[in-house]
Design a protein around this motif. Structure first.
Motif, PDB file in Angstrom:
ATOM      1  N   LEU A  65      43.818  51.245  40.274  1.00 36.10           N
ATOM      2  CA  LEU A  65      44.527  51.112  41.542  1.00 36.10           C
ATOM      3  C   LEU A  65      44.232  52.301  42.439  1.00 36.10           C
ATOM      4  N   ASP A  66      44.133  52.026  43.716  1.00 34.23           N
ATOM      5  CA  ASP A  66      43.934  53.063  44.714  1.00 34.23           C
ATOM      6  C   ASP A  66      45.242  53.839  44.894  1.00 34.23           C
ATOM      7  N   GLY A  67      45.154  55.122  45.129  1.00 31.27           N
ATOM      8  CA  GLY A  67      46.359  55.923  45.306  1.00 31.27           C
ATOM      9  C   GLY A  67      47.023  55.765  46.652  1.00 31.27           C
ATOM     10  N   ARG A  68      46.390  55.084  47.599  1.00 28.23           N
ATOM     11  CA  ARG A  68      46.954  54.975  48.946  1.00 28.23           C
ATOM     12  C   ARG A  68      47.996  53.867  49.014  1.00 28.23           C
ATOM     13  N   ASP A  69      49.100  54.125  49.729  1.00 25.44           N
ATOM     14  CA  ASP A  69      50.103  53.092  49.942  1.00 25.44           C
ATOM     15  C   ASP A  69      49.566  52.066  50.927  1.00 25.44           C
ATOM     16  N   THR A  70      49.780  50.791  50.612  1.00 25.94           N
ATOM     17  CA  THR A  70      49.257  49.703  51.424  1.00 25.94           C
ATOM     18  C   THR A  70      50.314  48.613  51.546  1.00 25.94           C
ATOM     19  N   ALA A  71      50.598  48.182  52.762  1.00 22.40           N
ATOM     20  CA  ALA A  71      51.526  47.069  52.946  1.00 22.40           C
ATOM     21  C   ALA A  71      50.893  45.796  52.389  1.00 22.40           C
ATOM     22  N   PRO A  72      51.689  44.871  51.881  1.00 19.90           N
ATOM     23  CA  PRO A  72      51.130  43.611  51.382  1.00 19.90           C
ATOM     24  C   PRO A  72      50.309  42.895  52.452  1.00 19.90           C
ATOM     25  N   HIS A  73      49.172  42.361  52.046  1.00 24.19           N
ATOM     26  CA  HIS A  73      48.308  41.634  52.981  1.00 24.19           C
ATOM     27  C   HIS A  73      47.405  40.690  52.190  1.00 24.19           C
ATOM     28  N   PRO A  74      46.861  39.655  52.843  1.00 30.95           N
ATOM     29  CA  PRO A  74      46.027  38.677  52.148  1.00 30.95           C
ATOM     30  C   PRO A  74      44.562  39.051  52.041  1.00 30.95           C
ATOM     31  N   GLY A  75      44.181  40.231  52.553  1.00 29.69           N
ATOM     32  CA  GLY A  75      42.776  40.632  52.472  1.00 29.69           C
ATOM     33  C   GLY A  75      41.866  39.577  53.076  1.00 29.69           C
ATOM     34  N   ASN A  76      40.764  39.311  52.387  1.00 31.27           N
ATOM     35  CA  ASN A  76      39.830  38.292  52.878  1.00 31.27           C
ATOM     36  C   ASN A  76      39.938  36.993  52.089  1.00 31.27           C
ATOM     37  N   VAL A  77      41.064  36.820  51.371  1.00 35.00           N
ATOM     38  CA  VAL A  77      41.199  35.631  50.539  1.00 35.00           C
ATOM     39  C   VAL A  77      41.267  34.372  51.385  1.00 35.00           C
ATOM     40  N   LEU A  78      42.039  34.423  52.463  1.00 32.97           N
ATOM     41  CA  LEU A  78      42.241  33.220  53.275  1.00 32.97           C
ATOM     42  C   LEU A  78      41.276  33.147  54.454  1.00 32.97           C
ATOM     43  N   VAL A  89      25.979  35.855  34.743  1.00 34.98           N
ATOM     44  CA  VAL A  89      25.879  37.317  34.815  1.00 34.98           C
ATOM     45  C   VAL A  89      27.292  37.856  34.939  1.00 34.98           C
ATOM     46  N   SER A  90      27.664  38.755  34.017  1.00 35.09           N
ATOM     47  CA  SER A  90      29.050  39.242  33.926  1.00 35.09           C
ATOM     48  C   SER A  90      29.117  40.738  34.161  1.00 35.09           C
ATOM     49  N   PRO A  91      29.361  41.177  35.397  1.00 33.55           N
ATOM     50  CA  PRO A  91      29.472  42.607  35.656  1.00 33.55           C
ATOM     51  C   PRO A  91      30.846  43.151  35.305  1.00 33.55           C
ATOM     52  N   GLY A  92      30.895  44.468  35.093  1.00 33.68           N
ATOM     53  CA  GLY A  92      32.159  45.179  34.987  1.00 33.68           C
ATOM     54  C   GLY A  92      32.513  45.740  36.353  1.00 33.68           C
ATOM     55  N   GLY A  93      32.907  47.012  36.401  1.00 34.11           N
ATOM     56  CA  GLY A  93      33.212  47.632  37.682  1.00 34.11           C
ATOM     57  C   GLY A  93      31.944  47.859  38.487  1.00 34.11           C
ATOM     58  N   VAL A  94      31.941  47.407  39.742  1.00 38.82           N
ATOM     59  CA  VAL A  94      30.773  47.517  40.607  1.00 38.82           C
ATOM     60  C   VAL A  94      31.218  48.092  41.949  1.00 38.82           C
ATOM     61  N   ASP A  95      30.438  48.995  42.499  1.00 41.10           N
ATOM     62  CA  ASP A  95      30.764  49.628  43.777  1.00 41.10           C
ATOM     63  C   ASP A  95      30.447  48.673  44.926  1.00 41.10           C
ATOM     64  N   THR A  96      31.358  47.726  45.172  1.00 42.17           N
ATOM     65  CA  THR A  96      31.223  46.806  46.306  1.00 42.17           C
ATOM     66  C   THR A  96      32.518  46.824  47.110  1.00 42.17           C
ATOM     67  N   PRO A  97      32.531  46.216  48.303  1.00 39.54           N
ATOM     68  CA  PRO A  97      33.754  46.206  49.120  1.00 39.54           C
ATOM     69  C   PRO A  97      34.834  45.242  48.634  1.00 39.54           C
ATOM     70  N   ILE A  98      34.614  44.489  47.546  1.00 39.92           N
ATOM     71  CA  ILE A  98      35.598  43.489  47.136  1.00 39.92           C
ATOM     72  C   ILE A  98      36.975  44.109  46.894  1.00 39.92           C
ATOM     73  N   TYR A  99      37.026  45.356  46.438  1.00 38.55           N
ATOM     74  CA  TYR A  99      38.306  46.002  46.149  1.00 38.55           C
ATOM     75  C   TYR A  99      39.073  46.301  47.428  1.00 38.55           C
ATOM     76  N   ASP A 100      38.368  46.748  48.456  1.00 38.67           N
ATOM     77  CA  ASP A 100      39.013  47.038  49.731  1.00 38.67           C
ATOM     78  C   ASP A 100      39.300  45.774  50.522  1.00 38.67           C
ATOM     79  N   LEU A 101      38.588  44.694  50.224  1.00 38.31           N
ATOM     80  CA  LEU A 101      38.825  43.417  50.887  1.00 38.31           C
ATOM     81  C   LEU A 101      39.869  42.574  50.164  1.00 38.31           C
ATOM     82  N   GLY A 144      45.858  49.251  46.965  1.00 38.72           N
ATOM     83  CA  GLY A 144      44.610  48.537  46.813  1.00 38.72           C
ATOM     84  C   GLY A 144      44.016  48.784  45.439  1.00 38.72           C
ATOM     85  N   GLY A 145      42.809  48.283  45.237  1.00 41.34           N
ATOM     86  CA  GLY A 145      42.180  48.409  43.933  1.00 41.34           C
ATOM     87  C   GLY A 145      41.002  49.348  43.917  1.00 41.34           C
TER      88      GLY A 145
END
Length: 301
Positions: free
Chosen positions: A267-280, A186-198, A206-207
């Motif tokens: 891309l989100d318009g808000r400035d965000t310091a670099p961070h690893p999100g929930n990747v690690l 199953v191949s979605p395009g843009g989906v309204d989930t928290p993955i972008y903020d995470l 952010g994305g």
């Protein structure tokens, strides 16, 4: 393989957030017996309560990092011991990272591949071994439109999803010799989930889910339908085929347009310091079914 939806035993990865959580909710309403898998126990326990309230016959919470093949094997063994078997698997676990390739920290790039690609391989291996032994079962893998095209600033995610697409096709061909076993993508395009903020970021922003944006519930519906009616590749997203056609048929035009469009819409318009999100590590406090679309569209160039 078609199984009576009520009492169907389904293992869902990424069940704590987004598409995985929406899939668990939908299966619960059908009266399924669910195995809920993600890294965050406390969130899974919340999802288990939600699923019970929606009609799930049984819920089993098994915190697991899908990037660890031994942990995945142990999770499948625990699910079989508790439920007597597994009829279907929906693999929806995934993470993302934003940034120029050379700026993304190696551990973040590798972390995205570990969860998205190696995690898919680990879950698929355990599922197919079980289904081959029991001569039946349905495996649904979450790909992405970015498994068929690329954009700037998402090289870890695109690399992982191109790998998932290739793996899924190889498994589908091999599964032709396995009676009663189905493998779907199953191949979605843009989906309204928290993955972008995470998502991790090293680009200062952010994305956003790129428009047109669909809902996690719509993707979940496609996943549940694929459990009964396996599909080689189910696109979910009104713009997917247009974007992929542009990438393949008009590469020069695509390459000229994709960077400014990504800057404006992806891309989100808000400035965000670099961070690893929930990747690690998981970020339980930000997991939910839906994200915060419509986001503020980025103005960065």
């Amino acid at each position: 393989m078609t199984v009576d939806a009520r009492g169907r035993r389904v293992l869902v990865t990424g069940a704590s957030s987004g598409i995985g959580r929406a899939t668990a909710h939908l299966l619960a309403r059908q009266g399924a017996r669910l195995v809920l898998v993600s890294r965050a126990r406390e969130v899974l326990e919340e999802v288990a309560r939600e699923c019970t309230a929606r009609g799930a016959q049984e819920t089993l919470v098994l915190p697991t990092d899908v990037g660890d093949h031994e942990a995945v094997d142990a999770t499948f063994a625990a699910a079989v011991a508790a439920l007597g078997g597994v009829d279907g698997v929906v693999h929806a676990a995934g993470v993302a990272a934003y940034g120029r390739f050379q700026d993304v920290p190696p551990e973040v790039f590798e972390g995205v591949l570990r969860t998205n690609l190696l995690g898919t391989a680990n879950v698929a291996r355990a599922a197919l071994r079980l289904f081959e032994e029991r001569r039946g079962g349905s495996l649904v893998l979450l790909g992405s439109v970015l498994g068929k095209m690329s954009t700037p600033w998402m090289s870890p995610y695109a690399t992982s999803k191109w790998g998932v697409t290739g793996l899924a096709r190889a498994l589908q061909i091999e599964a032709r010799s396995l009676p009663g076993v189905g493998v779907s993508l199953v191949s979605p395009g843009g989906v309204d989930t928290p993955i972008y903020d995470l998502a991790a970021t090293s680009i200062g922003h952010g994305g956003n889910p790129p428009p047109p944006v669909t809902t996690p519930e719509k993707v979940a519906q496609a996943c549940v339908e694929a459990l009964d009616r396996p599909r080689r590749d189910r696109d979910v997203g009104a713009g997917n085929q247009v974007m992929v056609a542009g990438f393949r048929l008009l590469p020069g035009v695509f390459d000229a347009l994709v960077t400014p469009l990504m800057a404006r819409l992806g891309l989100d318009g808000r400035d965000t310091a670099p961070h690893p999100g929930n990747v690690l590590e998981p970020v339980p406090g930000r997991e939910a079914v839906r994200g915060r679309w419509p986001h503020v569209w980025g103005q960065w160039r």
